[in-house]
Design a protein around this motif. Structure first.
Motif, mmCIF file in Angstrom:
data_model
loop_
_atom_site.group_PDB
_atom_site.id
_atom_site.type_symbol
_atom_site.label_atom_id
_atom_site.label_comp_id
_atom_site.label_asym_id
_atom_site.label_seq_id
_atom_site.Cartn_x
_atom_site.Cartn_y
_atom_site.Cartn_z
ATOM 1 N N TYR A 1 13.844 -27.813 -80.114
ATOM 2 C CA TYR A 1 13.104 -29.003 -79.733
ATOM 3 C C TYR A 1 12.111 -29.394 -80.816
ATOM 4 N N TRP B 1 8.354 -27.474 -84.293
ATOM 5 C CA TRP B 1 9.680 -27.095 -83.794
ATOM 6 C C TRP B 1 9.522 -25.897 -82.847
ATOM 7 N N CYS C 1 14.320 -34.485 -87.119
ATOM 8 C CA CYS C 1 13.540 -35.054 -86.014
ATOM 9 C C CYS C 1 12.997 -36.392 -86.479
ATOM 10 N N ARG D 1 10.276 -21.138 -73.699
ATOM 11 C CA ARG D 1 10.231 -21.904 -74.930
ATOM 12 C C ARG D 1 9.270 -21.242 -75.917
ATOM 13 N N TRP E 1 7.903 -34.754 -76.567
ATOM 14 C CA TRP E 1 9.011 -33.838 -76.775
ATOM 15 C C TRP E 1 10.331 -34.562 -76.883
ATOM 16 N N ARG F 1 11.934 -23.560 -79.758
ATOM 17 C CA ARG F 1 13.295 -23.280 -79.305
ATOM 18 C C ARG F 1 13.247 -22.543 -77.980
ATOM 19 N N GLU G 1 16.052 -35.302 -81.870
ATOM 20 C CA GLU G 1 16.559 -34.263 -82.751
ATOM 21 C C GLU G 1 18.037 -34.488 -83.042
ATOM 22 N N LYS H 1 14.625 -34.169 -76.601
ATOM 23 C CA LYS H 1 15.490 -33.593 -75.572
ATOM 24 C C LYS H 1 16.202 -32.339 -76.049
ATOM 25 N N GLY H 2 16.113 -32.056 -77.332
ATOM 26 C CA GLY H 2 16.657 -30.826 -77.863
ATOM 27 C C GLY H 2 18.045 -30.971 -78.444
#
Length: 123
Positions: free
Chosen positions: A95, A36, A22, A45, A113, A38, A6, A115-116
């Motif tokens: 994420y 997506w 992304c 999450r 996933w 968050r 991201e 790492k954000g």
């Protein structure tokens, strides 16, 4: 191993906009469903929205409807999250998640996933 990355997070004032990206090298995003999520401080999450490999969009959070949109750019192998009219309660780590099966608003439904990236909405 598919590893989404991201980018685009940062600080913005209430009412502002941000676009998150992304991407993942070595994989064709058009073959996958991209979502997506968050995670706000002190919370679990949360699934926000997802775009299927057929380009159908699913929303999982009423709080972002009308403000957030998801899109694909096949040429750039990138999925975007456009966030408008941002509010302080949108502050979170965002994420990107990838599924080879289907879109899902639940963590367990996604396979890979990132790492954000942190988004902070504050005046």
């Amino acid at each position: 191993q598919l590893q989404p990355v991201e980018s685009g997070g940062g600080s913005v004032q209430p009412g502002g906009s941000l676009r998150l990206s992304c991407s993942a090298s070595g994989f064709t995003f058009d073959d996958y469903h991209i979502g997506w999520f968050r995670q706000a401080p002190g919370k679990g999450r949360e699934g926000l929205l997802c775009i299927s490999k057929f380009r159908d969009t699913s929303y999982y959070a009423d709080s972002v409807k009308g403000r957030f949109t998801i899109s694909r750019d096949s040429a750039k192998n990138t999925v975007y999250l456009q966030m408008n009219s941002l509010k302080p309660e949108d502050t979170a780590v965002y994420y990107c998640a990838v599924s080879g099966w289907s879109c899902s608003g639940y963590e367990v439904g996604m396979d890979y996933w990132g790492k954000g990236t942190l988004v902070t909405v504050s005046s």
